[in-house]
Scaffold this motif. Structure first.
Motif, PDB file in Angstrom:
ATOM      1  N   ARG A 532       0.861  -1.187   0.000  1.00 18.16           N
ATOM      2  CA  ARG A 532       0.000   0.000   0.000  1.00 18.16           C
ATOM      3  C   ARG A 532       0.893   1.230   0.000  1.00 18.16           C
ATOM      4  O   ARG A 532       1.673   1.441   0.922  1.00 18.16           O
ATOM      5  CB  ARG A 532      -0.925   0.003   1.218  1.00 18.16           C
ATOM      6  N   VAL A 534       1.381   5.421  -0.175  1.00 20.48           N
ATOM      7  CA  VAL A 534       0.686   6.638   0.261  1.00 20.48           C
ATOM      8  C   VAL A 534       1.363   7.853  -0.369  1.00 20.48           C
ATOM      9  O   VAL A 534       2.586   8.020  -0.266  1.00 20.48           O
ATOM     10  CB  VAL A 534       0.702   6.759   1.796  1.00 20.48           C
ATOM     11  N   VAL A 552      -4.110   6.875  -1.345  1.00 15.36           N
ATOM     12  CA  VAL A 552      -3.578   5.534  -1.115  1.00 15.36           C
ATOM     13  C   VAL A 552      -3.728   4.719  -2.395  1.00 15.36           C
ATOM     14  O   VAL A 552      -4.810   4.654  -2.989  1.00 15.36           O
ATOM     15  CB  VAL A 552      -4.317   4.844   0.044  1.00 15.36           C
TER      16      VAL A 552
END
Length: 935
Positions: A532, A534, A552
């Motif tokens: 993930r 960001v 995200v």
């Protein structure tokens, strides 16, 4: 008030003896377990302009029924409201519970008339009681509404005390109409009094005081089994002020509309998203959702949120979750939702946090109304109660500034919070508790007189971000409040595996104006699966304005798609093909020459007996999934050239000693290949599994195979499964008008295997030897691996919904030993072409994937190739005893020739055209080249 004080003095016993039993039956929503779905019920949305006729025909073939327009009275999208959605093309239907929704979705999407097919999730109410007796400090915040001081509600009420025209929908378990602090706070529908008629012609009879969306009646009273959670939530928002009793809700004079979404009858079903539409269509300016769950992100649910927020200008407020962890929680994590995290009385993080949170509010020791009688109150905890505190504040803002849109009200609430990130425990969570903790006074005092620029939407130039990829990300931003000067946007990556370049100096931007900003993304080559990433978007402008927002992105999703040729195959990290287990939103199935998806479920089975079957496939009872395989090394591309793709990964089950003997103790290395050339390689991909015994015991008898549930066009309900015993090829096609054939070939580089093949009629009844009517049990899975090839046809003459299992009996596997089994996944327009592709895959596997690597390569040439009958074999050195052997696609020898010299001519004129393997024995072992014989 004396009754309240007596009650609070015994608060500990009330929470254990009264509140807890009433709410103990609530599903646990504080964990990260995925939300359950409603069995046999789903929704679909038509493509713009599509007819329902083809969809209805397909549903009839599937045995589905009850097709009905879900929101016939919904407001149409308007060009004046960008992003507004169409709900009138959403239909609900029921389908046989023995039929996996994945197959239903596959069949409906194949019509081309359907945008999506999704289950109806049962989102649980968020409740997490807290015993005030555990407070050892001597000052018990549960005895007062401490949170009103924290959020400066008292000073805020000096500026606005709300208005009875502002209605806040409470989508929850129902209400207690007679509670002393809720009486008089209800919003009545005087256009439809209780007289047995639908006076206002809105489709609801006698909806005078809210509606029960779960049981479809006009009684939203809180009842068992879900109890009074909705009463607790309502008290936070609208507990009647200045009545000399109990509490004061944050929304003060605002009214509430009870929307009961949990059933009290056997025929009822969760109605959370239906309540959002109902509330939006019946005058709610704010809707509070103190329920939800992890997993199951849904476009249908997002459409409902968008309808309320964009079509109807409703502010949707939702609880962010009660797990002490960072996770996505729905509906709070959807776009156009104000996600609220709960914090402690000292503003410390205690519940769920994420970059999707908009702001925080007190969520611990919240004193509120309770459902057991008309004058009861109780302290509770959870984001369930932080969200309605924010909803009440939103009601005050909408009362004082009625000209503001829902998005602008959300901006006001976000921009006026108190910073809480400097507190111990919160410093590592910057951006994950929203902009800070709610401040009602500041929100009302400043209102729209401030700057608020936000990322409105994002668009990626490619569907997945894989390692070493570059992509363009386009952000659309909007200025929500006062005009801004000197606006800049700088974007930085907080994730090492993702780099970003770009930004913008935007200068002036008027209220409600939008702008687009392109960014260039670059993904690192070694990015782990499922990362993930960001991005921090930092806005600055004149007047010392600075605001951060976070985007995200998912990098290297936990599967790969082989796309080198005409067959595109998804391979996941846990032994599945097509999709990740039964979740057909993770993966891209199998397609052939841009066909619809061909596979609804597939994956590896490894077993030693009826109770020892390891897999990540559907299970028994219905709607359950076996999750025996755990990722050890995520699947990823390890070699990719213009001519070949290769992926590798590893997964395992648990050691038997850790599972009380329920598992095998195996570790599986998986590899997959696809080739783009020559033309004979374009219709298949190869998957290989090397199974190692990491337990202390010999595994016997060991079986391994692939389960594949195919859904081939034109009608997945008219497929047939067949067996080609000479090729170890199991295949499926449409019984009436086959346009594509698909299947599996068992590949073996050496001896003939102990092959296993089992064709399955998915629609078989409960008396059949194998029936999916009650799921797919371990005993049934082992049956498919241990029945030879006797059950080698399914579907009859007219076809049915079919699947099959192809595998092999692998004998004994001693500790630390390993064994390999491999398959070709094949597809082609005709059976003859399918068989040719299966033959080509066998030869390719023998050629480039030998079971034993050569000690030294023998450099030799064969030409012309393809040939019409004569080939020349050139060897580096002469060897008097050397022989060449030609093998057909089944591994049978069709010719021998001596090749003693460095140059040798072979006459293949009497051999039939086809694809063959020519092999020569050297000191390093067999060396193989493929030969194509044409006429």
């Amino acid at each position: 008030m004396h009754k309240l004080l007596r009650l609070l003095a015994a608060a500990g016993s009330l929470l254990s003896a009264s509140a807890a039993p009433a709410l103990a039956q609530l599903p646990a929503a504080s964990s990260a377990a995925p939300s359950p779905t409603v069995p046999g019920l789903a929704v679909l949305k038509l493509q713009p302009g599509a007819s329902l006729a083809a969809v209805e025909a397909t549903l009839r073939q599937l045995g589905a029924a009850g097709v009905a327009q879900k929101y016939p009275k919904a407001q149409a999208p308007s060009p004046e409201r960008p992003g507004s959605v169409e709900l009138r093309t959403i239909y609900q239907f029921s389908y046989p519970t023995a039929l996996p929704l994945a197959k239903v979705r596959q069949a409906l999407l194949a019509t081309g008339a359907v945008a999506y097919v999704e289950p109806l999730y049962q989102r649980a109410p968020l409740y997490q009681p807290n015993d005030p007796g555990a407070d050892s400090t001597g000052t018990n915040p549960a005895l007062t509404q401490y949170y009103l001081k924290n959020i400066q509600a008292y000073r805020g009420w000096d500026l606005s005390r709300g208005d009875s025209t502002v209605v806040i929908g409470i989508s929850d378990t129902g209400t207690r109409f007679t509670h002393e602090d809720l009486r008089g706070q209800l919003k009545h529908n005087y256009a439809d009094p209780i007289d047995g008629r639908d006076n206002d012609n809105d489709g609801y009879v006698d909806n005078f005081q809210g509606w029960d969306l779960a049981d479809n009646d006009n009684n939203p009273t809180a009842e068992a089994p879900y109890g009074g959670h909705g009463v607790l939530v309502a008290g936070c928002v609208v507990a009647r002020p200045d009545n000399g009793k109990g509490l004061a809700g944050v929304g003060f004079n605002c009214r509430y509309l009870p929307l009961k979404v949990y059933p009290s009858t056997a025929g009822g079903v969760f109605g959370g998203y239906e309540s959002v539409v109902y509330g939006a269509d019946h005058g709610c300016r704010i809707i509070n959702l103190s329920w939800g769950g992890t997993g199951g992100k849904s476009q249908y649910e997002q459409d409902i949120i968008n309808y309320a927020a964009l079509n109807k200008d409703v502010l949707v407020v939702a609880a962010a979750g009660n797990a002490n962890a960072e996770l996505d929680f729905y509906p709070a994590s959807y776009d156009n939702v104000v996600s609220v995290a709960g914090v402690s009385p000292t503003d410390r993080q205690v519940l769920t946090y994420s970059y999707r949170v908009a702001l925080s509010a007190p969520g611990d020791f919240i004193l509120t109304t309770e459902a057991s009688n008309d004058s009861s109150y109780i302290p509770v905890a959870g984001s369930s109660f932080a969200a309605p505190i924010v909803a009440g504040a939103a009601g005050l803002v909408r009362s004082k500034y009625p000209q503001l849109s829902a998005a602008q009200v959300a901006a006001v609430l976000r921009r006026t919070t108190d910073d809480i990130y400097s507190l111990p425990g919160n410093t590592a969570l910057v951006g994950k508790l929203g902009t800070g903790r709610l401040n009602v006074r500041r929100a009302l005092a400043l209102g729209p007189n401030q700057t608020a620029v936000r990322v409105l939407s994002q668009r990626l130039s490619r569907p997945r971000l894989l390692p070493a990829d570059t992509a363009r990300l386009t952000l659309t931003i909007q200025n929500l409040l006062q005009p801004v000067q000197g606006l800049t946007l700088s974007v930085s990556s907080l994730t090492p595996q993702l780099s970003v370049s770009g930004g913008a100096t935007l200068g002036s931007l008027a209220t409600s104006a939008t702008a687009t900003v392109p960014l260039q993304l670059s993904v690192a080559a070694g990015t782990p699966a499922g990362t993930r990433a960001v991005l921090r978007c930092r806005f600055t402008a004149s007047g010392d304005y600075q605001d951060d927002q976070y985007v995200v992105l998912e990098l290297n999703p936990d599967y790969v798609v082989l796309t080198a040729n005409d067959l595109h195959l998804t391979v996941t990290s846990r032994g599945n093909l097509g999709y990740d287990g039964t979740d057909n939103q993770i993966g891209a199935s199998i397609t052939y020459r841009n066909s619809p998806n061909l596979l609804s479920e597939g994956g590896l089975l490894v077993a030693t007996g009826p109770a020892k079957v390891m897999d990540h496939l559907r299970s028994a009872p219905l709607y359950t999934t076996d999750a025996d395989f755990l990722t050890r090394q995520p699947i990823r591309m390890v070699a990719e050239t213009p001519a070949r793709q290769q992926a590798a990964g590893a997964f395992q089950d648990s050691l038997p000693s850790l599972s009380r003997g329920r598992t095998l103790g195996i570790r599986v290395r998986q590899r997959a290949w696809a080739w783009s050339a020559p033309a004979t390689d374009r219709d298949y991909a190869i998957v290989e599994y090397t199974v190692r015994n990491v337990s202390a015991d010999t595994l016997r008898p060991l079986h391994a195979g692939l389960f594949m549930d195919w859904d081939l066009p034109g009608d997945a309900g008219h497929n047939v499964a067949n067996w080609d015993s000479t090729r170890y090829l199991g295949y499926v096609a449409d019984a009436v008008r086959p346009t594509v054939f698909a299947g599996l070939r068992l590949l073996q580089p050496t001896a003939r295997p102990a092959v296993r093949y089992y064709a399955i009629n998915n629609a078989a009844g409960p008396t059949a030897p194998l029936s999916f009517a009650d799921g797919f049990s371990s005993a049934e899975k082992f049956l498919t691996l241990n029945s030879g090839t006797r059950q080698n046809r399914a579907g009859g003459t007219v076809g049915s919904d079919v699947s099959h299992v192809l595998g092999a009996a692998l004998g004994r596997l001693a500790p630390n030993d390993s064994v390999t089994v491999a398959f070709a996944v094949v597809a082609a327009p005709t059976l003859a072409q399918l068989q040719a592709a299966a033959d080509a895959a066998q030869i390719r596997y023998q050629q480039v994937l030998p079971t034993r690597a050569p000690a030294a390569a023998l450099t030799w040439q064969v030409y012309p190739n393809p040939t019409t009958g004569q080939v020349r074999v050139i060897l580096p050195i002469a060897a008097a005893e050397r022989q060449a052997e030609l093998l057909d696609a089944l591994g049978r020898s069709v010719g021998h020739w001596p090749v003693p010299a460095t140059t040798n001519d072979l006459n293949l004129g009497r051999i039939s055209p086809g694809v063959y393997s020519l092999r020569i024995r050297s000191d390093a072992g067999w060396q193989v080249q493929r030969v194509v014989l044409q006429r």
